[in-house]
Design an enzyme around this catalytic site. Structure first.
Site, PDB file in Angstrom:
ATOM      1  CE  LYS A   8      32.689  36.412  41.707  1.00  0.00           C
ATOM      2  NZ  LYS A   8      33.747  37.429  41.913  1.00  0.00           N
ATOM      3  NE  ARG A  83      36.698  34.517  35.618  1.00  0.00           N
ATOM      4  CZ  ARG A  83      37.574  34.467  36.610  1.00  0.00           C
ATOM      5  NH1 ARG A  83      37.426  33.574  37.556  1.00  0.00           N
ATOM      6  NH2 ARG A  83      38.575  35.299  36.659  1.00  0.00           N
ATOM      7  NE  ARG A 122      40.383  36.419  50.474  1.00  0.00           N
ATOM      8  CZ  ARG A 122      39.871  36.049  49.306  1.00  0.00           C
ATOM      9  NH1 ARG A 122      38.624  35.634  49.223  1.00  0.00           N
ATOM     10  NH2 ARG A 122      40.606  36.114  48.219  1.00  0.00           N
ATOM     11  NE  ARG A 155      44.060  33.814  47.899  1.00  0.00           N
ATOM     12  CZ  ARG A 155      42.955  33.745  47.157  1.00  0.00           C
ATOM     13  NH1 ARG A 155      41.895  33.100  47.598  1.00  0.00           N
ATOM     14  NH2 ARG A 155      42.899  34.323  45.986  1.00  0.00           N
ATOM     15  NE  ARG A 166      43.009  38.672  42.747  1.00  0.00           N
ATOM     16  CZ  ARG A 166      42.513  38.314  43.946  1.00  0.00           C
ATOM     17  NH1 ARG A 166      43.065  38.749  45.044  1.00  0.00           N
ATOM     18  NH2 ARG A 166      41.474  37.521  44.011  1.00  0.00           N
TER      19      ARG A 166
END
Ligand SMILES: [Zn+2]
Length: 213
Positions: A8, A83, A122, A155, A166
């Protein structure tokens, strides 16, 4: 809208550049409001300092304020907001009062395999926060940032086992919001599995036939 790893942020940045309309990312806007110490920013900070979630009214107020800026007169892209259905309702009310509204909600349908591949690859710079990807956007020198030489790290919530969780949480949390925009007839599903250029082509087509304000 779309799960973590759907692309996104990347796509919003491309669209913002191509259509010359601002990309409004909730995280950035919140941080900015807190830094500039606006009335709502100070309110948000008081919750964040206590480790509490910033209430829907405050978040929505901050986003709405940024939608009043002159650079949004030709449109805007919201990324990561709303959200919840409650946030969506407050946003709709605020936009209506400004004779504005949401024309289209894009949902980036993304397979767990692709999301995991993107997120687990990432790497983030400790120095400047720039995002890399070990396959797609590799740094010139492994483990260090091209821009500032900072150390690159993964992360903790980008680790494969955490990503799966998630994705499940995202799906459960967003189902009501998807229903909300589907009922309004403005939800459009596209494939988040596509690469940046391929997805941009799809979106350009979607926009060219859409009824936009
Ligand atoms: Zn850096």
């Amino acid at each position: 809208m779309g799960p973590p790893g759907a692309g996104k942020g990347t796509q919003s940045a491309v669209l913002s550049r191509e259509y010359k309309i601002p990309h409004i990312s909730t995280g950035d806007i919140l941080r900015e409001a807190v830094k500039e110490d606006t009335a709502l920013g100070a309110k948000a900070k008081s919750f964040m300092d206590k480790g509490q979630l910033v209430p829907d009214e405050v978040v929505t107020g901050i986003i709405t304020e940024s939608l009043k800026a002159p650079d949004t007169k030709d449109g805007f892209i919201l990324d990561g907001f709303p959200r919840t259905v409650k946030q969506a309702e407050i946003l709709d009310g605020a936009l209506e009062a400004m004779s504005s509204g949401i024309d289209m909600v894009l949902y980036f349908e993304t397979s767990p395999k692709v999301a995991i591949e993107r997120l687990s690859g990432r790497r983030v710079c400790r120095g400047c926060g720039f995002n890399y990807h070990i396959k797609n956007i590799p740094p010139k020198q492994e483990g260090s940032c091209d821009k500032c030489g900072g150390e690159l790290y993964q992360r903790p919530d980008d680790k494969e086992e955490t990503v799966l969780n998630r994705l499940k949480v995202y799906e459960a949390e967003t189902k009501p919001l998807i229903d909300y925009y589907t009922k309004k007839g403005i939800l459009k599903k596209v494939s988040g599995d596509l690469g940046v250029d391929a997805l941009f082509k799809v979106l350009s087509k979607v926009f060219s036939v859409a009824k936009l304000r």
